[in-house]
Design a protein around this motif. Structure first.
Motif: not given
Length: 283
Positions: A130-145
């Motif tokens: 679960e990811i909660r972001m405020e205004a102006g924030s940024a996220l980069i997330v990866s996954e390999i199975l």
């Protein structure tokens, strides 16, 4: 072997032009290694796991919190290995569980690029993020199975993989993704299925203002990667989320080529979105 319930929490703040780790907590076998400074005021963090992997019934909880303007790159030291989820032959299924919570304050950037997840024979993993972001924030997330130790003939011999990723931006749901992979009831070679591919990768990027030009950048990067390594076969697709994001999914036949592709796309988007060069971290 008794079940483990382990937790890891980390909070980061921006001080001047740099980010620092302001608070941390971890319980065995999880540990946060000493953070290291990166260019442009970014902080790097390794998560270590002193166990041989997740056993039947193990529960890992991760919590990441970035203060206003903080910039963090996080990864783990090695693959997440998920062992058989029955404590004895013929026993009941006791899945391993991994829960991750991320809170991003205004103008923060979190780049979370973990090593692949390896599902051993008879493994069952439940993953909730679960990811909660405020205004102006940024996220980069990866996954390999990875579908098992292929050198041991464990291809798609795991029991199940269930995951849920929920992303909230200013309290609004902007993305919700679910997977439920059960090899025993799945025909991986069927039309519309995995078409002979064995490994699954994804890269999710969230930031206000993401639009079709960013999707075009992803597609161009994927094409360039294919042209540079024509011997490697994969299938990829990218699309915008409901708001503020895009998701790239890749099917391939090995973890390492997918890692290289995702890193190429990550680098291209890092430059386009933030004006930052690709991040190269040795392990």
């Amino acid at each position: 072997m008794p079940e483990l319930s382990a937790s890891m929490e980390a909070e980061f703040v921006k001080t001047g032009e740099s980010t620092r780790l302001s608070r941390k907590f971890h319980s065995y076998p999880l540990k946060i290694a000493k953070p290291f400074s990166l260019a442009h005021g970014q902080l790097g963090v390794y998560v270590m796991d002193a166990s041989p992997g997740m056993m039947a019934g193990d529960r890992y909880k991760f919590k990441w919190e970035l203060g206003e303007g903080a910039h963090v790159y996080a990864t783990n030291q090695s693959m997440t290995k998920v062992h058989p989820s029955r404590k004895y032959a013929g026993g009941p299924l006791v899945p391993s569980v991994q829960q991750t919570t991320v809170l991003l304050r205004a103008d923060s950037l979190f780049e979370y690029i973990p090593e692949p997840v390896m599902l051993y024979k008879d493994a069952a993993l439940v993953s909730h993020t679960e990811i909660r972001m405020e205004a102006g924030s940024a996220l980069i997330v990866s996954e390999i199975l990875c579908p098992g130790r292929m050198s041991r003939g464990e291809l798609f011999q795991f029991d199940s993989y269930k995951s849920k990723l929920s992303v909230f931006y200013n309290g609004e749901t902007v993305y919700s993704g679910r997977q439920n992979i059960q090899p025993a009831s799945t025909s991986f070679n069927a039309k519309g299925g995995w078409n002979g591919f064995t490994h699954l990768g994804s890269l999710c990027v969230f930031r206000e203002g993401i639009c079709s030009k960013h999707v075009d950048t992803v597609r161009d990067t994927v094409r360039s990667y294919l042209e540079s390594d024509p011997a490697y076969r994969f299938s990829a697709g990218v699309s915008l989320t409901y708001k503020h994001g895009l998701v790239l999914n890749v099917l391939g036949t090995g973890a390492e080529p997918i890692q290289r592709l995702l890193r190429s796309v990550w680098g291209a988007l890092r430059l386009l979105l933030f004006g930052l060069p690709p991040l190269e971290i040795g392990k």
